[in-house]
Write a protein that holds these residues in place. Structure first.
Motif, PDB file in Angstrom:
ATOM      1  N   GLU A  83       0.826  -1.212   0.000  1.00 60.59           N
ATOM      2  CA  GLU A  83       0.000   0.000   0.000  1.00 60.59           C
ATOM      3  C   GLU A  83       0.855   1.255   0.000  1.00 60.59           C
ATOM      4  O   GLU A  83       0.529   2.242  -0.668  1.00 60.59           O
ATOM      5  CB  GLU A  83      -0.946  -0.013   1.193  1.00 60.59           C
ATOM      6  N   GLN A  85       3.814   1.541  -1.311  1.00 62.90           N
ATOM      7  CA  GLN A  85       4.367   1.670  -2.661  1.00 62.90           C
ATOM      8  C   GLN A  85       3.335   2.286  -3.600  1.00 62.90           C
ATOM      9  O   GLN A  85       3.665   3.147  -4.420  1.00 62.90           O
ATOM     10  CB  GLN A  85       4.816   0.296  -3.195  1.00 62.90           C
ATOM     11  N   ALA A  86       2.089   1.850  -3.474  1.00 63.67           N
ATOM     12  CA  ALA A  86       1.020   2.398  -4.313  1.00 63.67           C
ATOM     13  C   ALA A  86       0.810   3.879  -4.016  1.00 63.67           C
ATOM     14  O   ALA A  86       0.643   4.689  -4.923  1.00 63.67           O
ATOM     15  CB  ALA A  86      -0.276   1.617  -4.097  1.00 63.67           C
ATOM     16  N   ALA A  87       0.815   4.232  -2.727  1.00 60.66           N
ATOM     17  CA  ALA A  87       0.623   5.637  -2.343  1.00 60.66           C
ATOM     18  C   ALA A  87       1.760   6.497  -2.853  1.00 60.66           C
ATOM     19  O   ALA A  87       1.540   7.611  -3.339  1.00 60.66           O
ATOM     20  CB  ALA A  87       0.507   5.747  -0.821  1.00 60.66           C
ATOM     21  N   LYS A  88       2.981   5.986  -2.770  1.00 61.89           N
ATOM     22  CA  LYS A  88       4.145   6.738  -3.254  1.00 61.89           C
ATOM     23  C   LYS A  88       4.038   6.938  -4.769  1.00 61.89           C
ATOM     24  O   LYS A  88       4.301   8.017  -5.283  1.00 61.89           O
ATOM     25  CB  LYS A  88       5.427   5.982  -2.898  1.00 61.89           C
ATOM     26  N   ASP A  89       3.628   5.906  -5.488  1.00 57.09           N
ATOM     27  CA  ASP A  89       3.477   5.998  -6.937  1.00 57.09           C
ATOM     28  C   ASP A  89       2.383   6.988  -7.314  1.00 57.09           C
ATOM     29  O   ASP A  89       2.538   7.774  -8.254  1.00 57.09           O
ATOM     30  CB  ASP A  89       3.173   4.613  -7.519  1.00 57.09           C
ATOM     31  N   GLN A  90       1.279   6.970  -6.580  1.00 57.68           N
ATOM     32  CA  GLN A  90       0.177   7.895  -6.859  1.00 57.68           C
ATOM     33  C   GLN A  90       0.588   9.333  -6.577  1.00 57.68           C
ATOM     34  O   GLN A  90       0.187  10.252  -7.278  1.00 57.68           O
ATOM     35  CB  GLN A  90      -1.054   7.512  -6.052  1.00 57.68           C
ATOM     36  N   ALA A  91       1.394   9.533  -5.541  1.00 57.21           N
ATOM     37  CA  ALA A  91       1.848  10.885  -5.200  1.00 57.21           C
ATOM     38  C   ALA A  91       2.757  11.427  -6.301  1.00 57.21           C
ATOM     39  O   ALA A  91       2.692  12.612  -6.635  1.00 57.21           O
ATOM     40  CB  ALA A  91       2.578  10.888  -3.867  1.00 57.21           C
ATOM     41  N   ALA A  93       2.599  10.560  -9.443  1.00 59.14           N
ATOM     42  CA  ALA A  93       1.797  10.732 -10.656  1.00 59.14           C
ATOM     43  C   ALA A  93       0.973  12.016 -10.630  1.00 59.14           C
ATOM     44  O   ALA A  93       0.524  12.482 -11.662  1.00 59.14           O
ATOM     45  CB  ALA A  93       0.859   9.527 -10.836  1.00 59.14           C
ATOM     46  N   ARG A  94       0.777  12.578  -9.463  1.00 69.84           N
ATOM     47  CA  ARG A  94      -0.066  13.792  -9.357  1.00 69.84           C
ATOM     48  C   ARG A  94       0.646  15.017  -9.752  1.00 69.84           C
ATOM     49  O   ARG A  94       1.496  15.493  -9.978  1.00 69.84           O
ATOM     50  CB  ARG A  94      -0.567  13.958  -7.930  1.00 69.84           C
TER      51      ARG A  94
END
Length: 94
Positions: A83, A85-91, A93-94
């Motif tokens: 989770e 890793q997903a949050a870091k990737d989403q951050a 991408a923004r």
């Protein structure tokens, strides 16, 4: 060993005792299980070699050895790492 999360009740007891939560070794692992290294590679869809490299660099899930040889990770810690890793990737991408 990675991050240790306490239940709300345990964290409150630690706080009441005036002890840092980071120093406490009493963790409620009820319902949690140890995931072998090989299974964690399947869960993360990463190759075992990639996970070994990430562990070497201190970037992977918080694996530890049981019995001196077998690498395992608590299931809740593995999914928390995924989770994160997903949050870091989403951050990014923004």
């Amino acid at each position: 060993m990675g991050n240790v999360r306490l239940t709300d009740k345990a964290a409150q007891q630690v706080q009441d005792a005036g002890v840092s939560a980071r120093m406490s070794t009493q963790v409620d692992r009820t319902g949690d299980r140890l995931v072998p290294f090989e299974e964690s590679a399947e869960i993360t869809t990463l190759s075992p070699a990639t996970l070994r490299w990430m562990r070497h660099r201190g970037e992977g899930p918080p694996f530890f050895k049981v019995g001196g040889r077998r690498l395992v990770v608590w299931e809740s810690d593995l999914y928390a790492w995924i989770e994160a890793q997903a949050a870091k990737d989403q951050a990014v991408a923004r």
